[in-house]
Design an enzyme around this catalytic site. Structure first.
Site, PDB file in Angstrom:
ATOM      1  N   TRP A 101      46.209  48.523  44.318  1.00  0.00           N
ATOM      2  CA  TRP A 101      45.774  47.697  43.186  1.00  0.00           C
ATOM      3  C   TRP A 101      43.916  48.293  42.052  1.00  0.00           C
ATOM      4  CZ3 TRP A 101      49.225  45.044  42.436  1.00  0.00           C
ATOM      5  CH2 TRP A 101      49.912  44.761  43.100  1.00  0.00           C
ATOM      6  N   ASP A 168      37.456  41.894  42.422  1.00  0.00           N
ATOM      7  CA  ASP A 168      38.737  41.495  43.050  1.00  0.00           C
ATOM      8  C   ASP A 168      39.169  41.298  43.706  1.00  0.00           C
ATOM      9  OD1 ASP A 168      41.646  41.031  43.432  1.00  0.00           O
ATOM     10  OD2 ASP A 168      42.257  43.538  42.762  1.00  0.00           O
ATOM     11  N   LYS A 192      48.148  35.099  47.902  1.00  0.00           N
ATOM     12  CA  LYS A 192      47.418  35.606  48.566  1.00  0.00           C
ATOM     13  C   LYS A 192      47.158  34.817  49.681  1.00  0.00           C
ATOM     14  CE  LYS A 192      48.983  39.600  46.936  1.00  0.00           C
ATOM     15  NZ  LYS A 192      48.144  40.070  46.463  1.00  0.00           N
TER      16      LYS A 192
HETATM   17  C1  LIG Z   1      48.403  41.046  44.778  1.00  0.00           C
HETATM   18  C2  LIG Z   1      47.108  42.060  44.765  1.00  0.00           C
HETATM   19  C3  LIG Z   1      46.885  42.119  43.114  1.00  0.00           C
HETATM   20  C4  LIG Z   1      48.079  41.802  41.692  1.00  0.00           C
HETATM   21  O1  LIG Z   1      48.660  40.216  41.741  1.00  0.00           O
HETATM   22  P1  LIG Z   1      49.293  39.858  40.737  1.00  0.00           P
HETATM   23  O2  LIG Z   1      49.392  38.490  40.597  1.00  0.00           O
HETATM   24  O3  LIG Z   1      50.465  40.133  41.823  1.00  0.00           O
HETATM   25  O4  LIG Z   1      48.854  40.496  39.635  1.00  0.00           O
HETATM   26  C5  LIG Z   1      46.078  42.782  42.595  1.00  0.00           C
HETATM   27  N1  LIG Z   1      44.945  43.132  43.725  1.00  0.00           N
HETATM   28  C6  LIG Z   1      45.046  42.529  44.731  1.00  0.00           C
HETATM   29  C7  LIG Z   1      44.163  43.268  45.773  1.00  0.00           C
HETATM   30  C8  LIG Z   1      46.531  42.076  45.395  1.00  0.00           C
HETATM   31  O5  LIG Z   1      46.720  41.687  46.937  1.00  0.00           O
END
Ligand SMILES: *Cc1c(COP(=O)(O)O)cnc(C)c1O
Length: 356
Positions: A101, A168, A192
């Protein structure tokens, strides 16, 4: 058979959240209307989005001067929105590369300005969080990925840095206490640990919004969403509603501090078994091991295949590792009960005995 859902995302949410969400699809609070058919400009929805915002503020102890936004496009759109809004064309941004990511965020940022990757753990298949790095003071911001969902490492420290810090937190927000005041912007795709896919939470310091680096399309402009309290256009009403229910659930469980303690217990229990069990080994170095996504491998391919089929028989769902990292990944998000981890650990023990 009871299913234990260790999936990485979209993932388990509390049963009572599913029940309340299902009831609201038929009739929202005895209004005679479904949550799916109410206006986003209605009083009923005003209450929902206010409540969701206030719960987020309360649970994360968000200081004054921050906005909580509910946007769309997932964390992946944030990879672009962050540099589009805050990285000037002739400017630089610092990124820490700790996994898939992070790399994707770096790729997007390089479309808008110069990216300085201050450190990377790619050399060891992202099995650790780099410790020693220097931050270039001329960078517009420093971007980190606090939990690396695919490789299973996590940054537990709220870095003290002299430039704006952006994180993030898609896969560990609301799982442990954080000091929001250290960050200028935090984003997280909801699916998540917060709610269903379709909404992205952004927590942003209002003063930071003033640093907009260029003209950007209206829908990609944080200032627009902040000014309109996430109601510039139709927001994802249902995902916001379910996220609100889940945050209510979290509060009823005693909040983030309490859930952090439980998350720690769950992770410790599983890591201990991985260390003890002769058939498995952990993928990530001890100090960097994630509490949300526990990654591990079998000692050989045959064992891996057999354990996967045992899991299938036993109702252990979503435990196959990401294709990039292989092996196994057990995601232990807030809603996963300790009893599911105990069940997995028992299954690993029985599997080992059946082999000897
Ligand atoms: C799942 C995830 C993403 C991507 O998320 P989307 O909502 O599918 O764009 C980005 N960063 C992390 C740390 C993730 O776990």
């Amino acid at each position: 058979m009871k299913i234990h859902n260790f999936g990485a995302g979209p993932c388990i949410l509390p049963q009572e959240v599913f029940q309340k969400a299902a009831a609201a699809v038929l009739d929202l609070n005895q209004s005679g209307l479904s949550i799916l058919e109410i206006s986003h400009r209605s009083v009923a929805f005003d209450e929902i989005i206010d409540n969701a915002q206030n719960l987020a503020k309360e649970l994360l102890d968000i200081p004054k001067g921050y906005k909580v936004l509910f946007l769309q496009g997932g964390a992946s759109l944030q990879f672009s929105m962050v540099p589009m809004n805050f990285l000037p064309q002739d400017g630089k941004a610092a990124y820490l590369d700790t996994g898939v990511w992070s790399s994707k965020a770096i790729k997007e940022a390089s479309l808008f300005g110069e990216v300085l990757t201050v450190a990377s753990s790619k050399d060891k298949n992202y099995s650790y969080i780099p410790k020693d790095f220097n931050l270039p003071q001329e960078a517009s911001y420093f971007h980190i990925t606090t939990n690396n969902t695919i490789y299973g490492s996590e940054i537990f420290e709220d870095y003290d840095v002299a430039i704006p810090l952006i994180a993030d937190m898609s896969s560990d927000i609301f799982s442990r206490k954080i000091d929001v005041s250290k960050y200028d912007l935090i984003y997280a795709g909801a699916q998540k640990n917060v709610g269903p896919a379709g909404v992205t939470i952004v927590i942003v310091k209002e003063a930071f919004l003033e640093k907009k680096a260029r003209l950007v399309p209206t829908m990609l402009d944080y200032q627009v969403h902040a000014k309109n309290d996430s109601l510039f256009n139709t927001p994802p009403v249902f995902p916001i509603y379910v996220s609100m229910l889940n945050l209510e659930w979290l509060k009823s469980q005693g909040g983030v501090e309490k859930i952090e303690y439980q998350n720690l217990q769950k992770a410790e229990l599983l890591y201990q078994e991985i260390e003890r069990n002769s058939l498995f080994k952990g993928n990530v170095e001890t100090a960097s091991r994630s509490r949300m996504n526990v990654t591990f491998s079998a000692i050989d391919e045959d064992i891996e295949k057999r354990f996967l089929s045992v899991c299938k028989e036993k109702g252990i769902h979503g435990i196959k590792g990401h294709r990039l990292s292989g092996g196994f990944r057990a995601s232990l998000y807030n809603a996963l009960p300790l009893s599911s981890v105990e069940y997995l650990v028992e299954t690993m023990k029985d599997f080992e005995s059946s082999k000897s």
